[in-house]
Design a protein around this motif. Structure first.
Motif, PDB file in Angstrom:
ATOM      1  N   THR A 255      -3.540  11.629 -48.198  1.00  0.00           N
ATOM      2  CA  THR A 255      -2.266  12.232 -47.816  1.00  0.00           C
ATOM      3  C   THR A 255      -1.304  12.331 -48.987  1.00  0.00           C
ATOM      4  O   THR A 255      -1.461  11.650 -50.000  1.00  0.00           O
ATOM      5  CB  THR A 255      -1.548  11.381 -46.742  1.00  0.00           C
ATOM      6  N   GLU A 256      -0.288  13.169 -48.778  1.00  0.00           N
ATOM      7  CA  GLU A 256       0.887  13.111 -49.631  1.00  0.00           C
ATOM      8  C   GLU A 256       1.648  11.853 -49.205  1.00  0.00           C
ATOM      9  O   GLU A 256       1.465  11.357 -48.094  1.00  0.00           O
ATOM     10  CB  GLU A 256       1.771  14.336 -49.403  1.00  0.00           C
ATOM     11  N   ASN A 257       2.509  11.352 -50.064  1.00  0.00           N
ATOM     12  CA  ASN A 257       3.250  10.131 -49.757  1.00  0.00           C
ATOM     13  C   ASN A 257       4.612  10.502 -49.170  1.00  0.00           C
ATOM     14  O   ASN A 257       5.593  10.596 -49.883  1.00  0.00           O
ATOM     15  CB  ASN A 257       3.414   9.282 -51.025  1.00  0.00           C
ATOM     16  N   ASN A 258       4.665  10.703 -47.859  1.00  0.00           N
ATOM     17  CA  ASN A 258       5.900  11.125 -47.205  1.00  0.00           C
ATOM     18  C   ASN A 258       6.361  10.114 -46.160  1.00  0.00           C
ATOM     19  O   ASN A 258       5.543   9.508 -45.472  1.00  0.00           O
ATOM     20  CB  ASN A 258       5.710  12.489 -46.522  1.00  0.00           C
ATOM     21  N   ILE A 259       7.655   9.982 -46.034  1.00  0.00           N
ATOM     22  CA  ILE A 259       8.258   9.092 -45.041  1.00  0.00           C
ATOM     23  C   ILE A 259       7.918   9.600 -43.638  1.00  0.00           C
ATOM     24  O   ILE A 259       7.973  10.792 -43.366  1.00  0.00           O
ATOM     25  CB  ILE A 259       9.787   9.038 -45.231  1.00  0.00           C
TER      26      ILE A 259
ATOM     27  N   LEU B 282       5.036   9.530 -42.079  1.00  0.00           N
ATOM     28  CA  LEU B 282       3.642   9.916 -41.836  1.00  0.00           C
ATOM     29  C   LEU B 282       2.872   8.801 -41.120  1.00  0.00           C
ATOM     30  O   LEU B 282       2.087   9.075 -40.213  1.00  0.00           O
ATOM     31  CB  LEU B 282       2.945  10.290 -43.145  1.00  0.00           C
TER      32      LEU B 282
ATOM     33  N   ARG C 197       3.436   9.027 -37.450  1.00  0.00           N
ATOM     34  CA  ARG C 197       2.739  10.156 -36.812  1.00  0.00           C
ATOM     35  C   ARG C 197       1.237   9.901 -36.712  1.00  0.00           C
ATOM     36  O   ARG C 197       0.615  10.243 -35.709  1.00  0.00           O
ATOM     37  CB  ARG C 197       3.041  11.451 -37.551  1.00  0.00           C
TER      38      ARG C 197
ATOM     39  N   SER D 102      -0.896  11.382 -57.266  1.00  0.00           N
ATOM     40  CA  SER D 102       0.158  11.559 -56.253  1.00  0.00           C
ATOM     41  C   SER D 102      -0.385  11.595 -54.826  1.00  0.00           C
ATOM     42  O   SER D 102       0.281  12.077 -53.922  1.00  0.00           O
ATOM     43  CB  SER D 102       0.933  12.842 -56.545  1.00  0.00           C
TER      44      SER D 102
ATOM     45  N   ASN E 210      -2.067   9.383 -51.599  1.00  0.00           N
ATOM     46  CA  ASN E 210      -2.312   8.073 -50.997  1.00  0.00           C
ATOM     47  C   ASN E 210      -3.532   8.133 -50.098  1.00  0.00           C
ATOM     48  O   ASN E 210      -3.930   9.202 -49.631  1.00  0.00           O
ATOM     49  CB  ASN E 210      -1.104   7.622 -50.182  1.00  0.00           C
TER      50      ASN E 210
ATOM     51  N   GLN F 107      -1.781  17.202 -39.406  1.00  0.00           N
ATOM     52  CA  GLN F 107      -0.512  16.758 -39.984  1.00  0.00           C
ATOM     53  C   GLN F 107      -0.348  17.467 -41.330  1.00  0.00           C
ATOM     54  O   GLN F 107      -1.280  17.514 -42.130  1.00  0.00           O
ATOM     55  CB  GLN F 107      -0.491  15.237 -40.182  1.00  0.00           C
TER      56      GLN F 107
ATOM     57  N   GLU G  77       1.104  16.736 -44.091  1.00  0.00           N
ATOM     58  CA  GLU G  77       0.904  15.941 -45.306  1.00  0.00           C
ATOM     59  C   GLU G  77      -0.514  15.416 -45.455  1.00  0.00           C
ATOM     60  O   GLU G  77      -0.872  14.900 -46.500  1.00  0.00           O
ATOM     61  CB  GLU G  77       1.859  14.739 -45.328  1.00  0.00           C
TER      62      GLU G  77
END
Length: 178
Positions: free
Chosen positions: A14-18, A20, A23, A47, A49, A72, A74
């Motif tokens: 995944t991207e590292n997003n708040i 996630l 979800r 970049s 995770n 999702q 991300e």
């Protein structure tokens, strides 16, 4: 025909997003699937995770969960693997009264036989670290419990697949787009 419930390791890149994590865990919650273990860390790509999630479900449930996770925004890619397809381990730490280390010779034998490692010792307590399969950690916990454990903590599973996943090329391409 009923499918067999077994342990699956689900890897999610995944991207590292708040938000996630909430979800992703909601996907399991909606399907009434208990997460046995969840670990997240940076992957082999700068970049990106990786979540490592252990669940006991059927293979058809694993397929559906992976597809749902990939929806999702991300989530870059998700996979599921059986225990036989992965090399995995967990870690744990025990905090125990120092007196026992010197007064109970059996403790020293337990430490040696379990391949645990003493991380620190002071006047009040010592800390043991053990890495291995969950059943090895549980055996050590039962053996030490007789003497009294002040604190115990176990990590989630970390795992790599036995077969090449071909994810690195895809993730490198993603990383170059950033």
């Amino acid at each position: 025909m009923n499918e067999e419930i077994k342990s699956f390791t689900i890897s999610v890149y995944t991207e590292n997003n708040i938000g996630l994590l909430n979800r992703i865990s909601a996907i399991f919650q909606r399907r009434h699937i208990n997460i046995e273990s969840l670990t997240t860390s940076q992957s082999e790509i700068e970049s990106v995770n990786r979540f490592v999630i252990v669940v006991n479900i059927t293979e058809s449930q694993a397929i559906k969960v992976v597809k749902q996770i990939e929806k999702q925004v991300e989530a870059l890619k998700a996979y599921y693997h059986t225990d036989e397809d992965t090399i995995y381990t967990e870690s744990c730490m025990f905090k125990i009264k120092s007196d026992l280390l010197f007064e109970e010779p059996q403790i020293q034998n337990i430490i040696k036989d379990s391949n645990a490692r003493i991380v620190t010792v002071n006047k009040k307590f010592f800390v043991l670290e053990k890495s291995g399969r969950r059943h090895e950690i549980e055996l050590l916990r039962r053996e030490l419990n007789v003497f009294g454990i002040m604190q115990f903590v176990r990590s989630g599973r970390i795992a790599v697949t036995k077969e090449e996943m071909k994810i690195s090329e895809m993730l490198s391409a993603f990383n170059n787009q950033l």
